[in-house]
Design a protein around this motif. Structure first.
Motif: not given
Length: 275
Positions: A36-44, A49-56, A126-130
């Motif tokens: 999940x922390x790795x996902x924080x580095x790559x969601x940018x 539709x960042x929210x849906x991708x992050x949620x999935x 994590x979703x709240x942070x994103x």
């Protein structure tokens, strides 16, 4: 009745302590947190539709952690081998085989509940942070109700798979054999809906199509469609909440399936030779 319940709780407590002693949760939580922390580095790098991708991604990581728990720790805890040392039966009071089945299942279900609560809290954070780091146009409305509903569906599916593993452990010996049967069962449950959808798009005779559809529908009694409890697509959005009657029927049907699998497991354990 009270004495039976106390014996079941004693076995469940031992299974719970055994899982904690083996660090069955710590490793999975650390793995999920790292992903999940790795996902924080790559969601940018996601263009929209960042929210849906992050949620999935969050739900996929948590589902993977649950599968690792089921297919490795749970299988090892339930499977009987030639050198199986049942410390739960040695430390607990004399119990019946049905009490053993319910007790061990309850202990593993509690471990699964702890795992899902920890991962659910991490995923929420994590979703709240994103959401706080991106513009509103990139992250739609976050629905706490659908988030909790999706996670409860994940937990129910895991309980169903765990009950089937409990049944398989009574039918065959050896952890590897139980693992193969559990993986095959899970893949069949996920593959049947795809086969039904593919069959619906094919142009074949009406009689043959009706026959195959009835066969596939009948197989859902043995291999339920877990996708019916998957609501992660609605976590990011403003969709209306499902009808309570529909939710009650879906969760009730899967709950009945779990009870039936445990009943069959008790019957199998009551007849098998454990030597």
């Amino acid at each position: 009745m009270n004495s039976k319940l106390n014996r079941i709780l004693s076995v469940a407590h031992l299974v719970l302590l055994d899982g904690l002693r083996r660090h069955a949760l710590i490793g999975l939580v650390v793995l999920a947190l790292a992903l999940q922390c790795g996902g924080l580095l790559f969601f940018g790098f996601i263009p929209r539709d960042i929210g849906r991708a992050s949620s999935d991604f969050i739900f996929s990581v948590s589902w993977l952690a649950g599968l690792l728990f089921l297919f490795f720790h749970a299988v090892q805890a339930l499977a009987w081998g030639e050198e199986r040392r049942v410390i739960h039966t040695l430390l607990a009071r004399p119990i019946s085989r049905a009490e053993y089945v319910v007790g061990v299942y309850s202990g593993l279900a509690l471990l699964l509940l702890m795992l899902n609560l920890i991962l659910g809290g991490l995923g929420w954070g994590v979703l709240g942070l994103i959401q706080s780091m991106v513009k509103e146009s990139y992250f739609g409305v976050f629905s706490p109700g659908f988030f909790l509903l999706t996670w409860s569906g994940i937990y129910m599916v895991q309980l169903a798979v765990l009950s089937v593993i409990m049944l398989f452990s009574g039918l065959v010996r050896g952890s590897f054999t139980v693992l193969l049967m559990a993986v095959s069962y899970y893949m069949t449950c996920n593959g049947l809906p795809v086969v039904r959808q593919s069959l619906a798009t094919r142009t074949i005779g009406a009689d043959q199509s009706l026959f195959m559809d009835n066969v596939l529908r009948g197989l859902t009694a043995l291999f339920p469609d877990f996708g019916r409890l998957d609501y992660k697509l609605y976590v990011i959005g403003q969709e209306a909440f499902p009808d309570p009657g529909l939710l009650l029927s879906q969760y009730g049907l899967l709950g009945f399936y779990i009870v039936l699998a445990l009943f069959l497991a008790c019957a199998v354990y009551g007849r098998r030779d454990l030597k």
